[in-house]
Design a protein around this motif. Sequence first.
Motif, PDB file in Angstrom:
ATOM      1  N   ASP A  77       0.851  -1.184   0.000  1.00 64.10           N
ATOM      2  CA  ASP A  77       0.000   0.000   0.000  1.00 64.10           C
ATOM      3  C   ASP A  77       0.894   1.244   0.000  1.00 64.10           C
ATOM      4  O   ASP A  77       2.119   1.140   0.055  1.00 64.10           O
ATOM      5  CB  ASP A  77      -0.973   0.006   1.180  1.00 64.10           C
ATOM      6  CG  ASP A  77      -0.286   0.002   2.547  1.00 64.10           C
ATOM      7  OD1 ASP A  77       0.904   0.382   2.625  1.00 64.10           O
ATOM      8  OD2 ASP A  77      -0.934  -0.380   3.530  1.00 64.10           O
ATOM      9  N   ASP A  78       0.278   2.422  -0.064  1.00 65.06           N
ATOM     10  CA  ASP A  78       1.057   3.663  -0.148  1.00 65.06           C
ATOM     11  C   ASP A  78       1.921   3.894   1.083  1.00 65.06           C
ATOM     12  O   ASP A  78       3.053   4.364   0.975  1.00 65.06           O
ATOM     13  CB  ASP A  78       0.126   4.859  -0.372  1.00 65.06           C
ATOM     14  CG  ASP A  78      -0.473   4.870  -1.762  1.00 65.06           C
ATOM     15  OD1 ASP A  78       0.091   4.218  -2.666  1.00 65.06           O
ATOM     16  OD2 ASP A  78      -1.515   5.518  -1.950  1.00 65.06           O
ATOM     17  N   ALA A  79       1.397   3.553   2.268  1.00 64.86           N
ATOM     18  CA  ALA A  79       2.171   3.749   3.497  1.00 64.86           C
ATOM     19  C   ALA A  79       3.412   2.862   3.488  1.00 64.86           C
ATOM     20  O   ALA A  79       4.501   3.292   3.884  1.00 64.86           O
ATOM     21  CB  ALA A  79       1.308   3.456   4.722  1.00 64.86           C
ATOM     22  N   LEU A  80       3.271   1.625   3.038  1.00 67.03           N
ATOM     23  CA  LEU A  80       4.415   0.716   2.957  1.00 67.03           C
ATOM     24  C   LEU A  80       5.429   1.242   1.945  1.00 67.03           C
ATOM     25  O   LEU A  80       6.630   1.214   2.193  1.00 67.03           O
ATOM     26  CB  LEU A  80       3.969  -0.693   2.592  1.00 67.03           C
ATOM     27  CG  LEU A  80       5.095  -1.719   2.474  1.00 67.03           C
ATOM     28  CD1 LEU A  80       5.789  -1.918   3.816  1.00 67.03           C
ATOM     29  CD2 LEU A  80       4.571  -3.034   1.955  1.00 67.03           C
ATOM     30  N   ALA A  81       4.954   1.737   0.817  1.00 61.69           N
ATOM     31  CA  ALA A  81       5.854   2.269  -0.213  1.00 61.69           C
ATOM     32  C   ALA A  81       6.688   3.415   0.344  1.00 61.69           C
ATOM     33  O   ALA A  81       7.901   3.476   0.115  1.00 61.69           O
ATOM     34  CB  ALA A  81       5.057   2.725  -1.427  1.00 61.69           C
ATOM     35  N   GLU A  82       6.077   4.312   1.098  1.00 64.01           N
ATOM     36  CA  GLU A  82       6.803   5.434   1.680  1.00 64.01           C
ATOM     37  C   GLU A  82       7.848   4.943   2.680  1.00 64.01           C
ATOM     38  O   GLU A  82       8.962   5.458   2.729  1.00 64.01           O
ATOM     39  CB  GLU A  82       5.823   6.396   2.355  1.00 64.01           C
ATOM     40  CG  GLU A  82       4.966   7.154   1.371  1.00 64.01           C
ATOM     41  CD  GLU A  82       3.937   8.051   2.046  1.00 64.01           C
ATOM     42  OE1 GLU A  82       4.129   8.403   3.236  1.00 64.01           O
ATOM     43  OE2 GLU A  82       2.953   8.400   1.384  1.00 64.01           O
ATOM     44  N   LYS A  83       7.497   3.930   3.468  1.00 61.72           N
ATOM     45  CA  LYS A  83       8.429   3.371   4.444  1.00 61.72           C
ATOM     46  C   LYS A  83       9.610   2.706   3.745  1.00 61.72           C
ATOM     47  O   LYS A  83      10.756   2.860   4.154  1.00 61.72           O
ATOM     48  CB  LYS A  83       7.703   2.373   5.343  1.00 61.72           C
ATOM     49  CG  LYS A  83       8.535   1.905   6.502  1.00 61.72           C
ATOM     50  CD  LYS A  83       7.710   1.089   7.482  1.00 61.72           C
ATOM     51  CE  LYS A  83       8.551   0.716   8.687  1.00 61.72           C
ATOM     52  NZ  LYS A  83       7.796   0.004   9.691  1.00 61.72           N
ATOM     53  N   VAL A  84       9.325   1.972   2.660  1.00 67.19           N
ATOM     54  CA  VAL A  84      10.382   1.315   1.883  1.00 67.19           C
ATOM     55  C   VAL A  84      11.370   2.351   1.361  1.00 67.19           C
ATOM     56  O   VAL A  84      12.582   2.194   1.500  1.00 67.19           O
ATOM     57  CB  VAL A  84       9.773   0.491   0.725  1.00 67.19           C
ATOM     58  CG1 VAL A  84      10.841   0.085  -0.276  1.00 67.19           C
ATOM     59  CG2 VAL A  84       9.044  -0.731   1.262  1.00 67.19           C
TER      60      VAL A  84
END
Length: 69
Positions: free
Chosen positions: A48-55
Amino acid sequence: MKFKTNAKCMGCVGAIRNALSEIAPAEKWQFDLNSPDRVMEYTGTDADDALAEKVIAIIEQAGFKAERL
């Protein structure tokens, strides 16, 4: 979920996978160093978008660059 990276070798891949180990195991991260974009793909189901930002943040903290494709 795919990311453009600046990984250049298997040493870079190892460092990125190690940094991302807090999110998912190494086998969830696939790299294509032959691609001009040095594509890294996450093969997990919780993308999801939150995971993408964390990555992206983790990769940058490890000294590399990444952007979502």
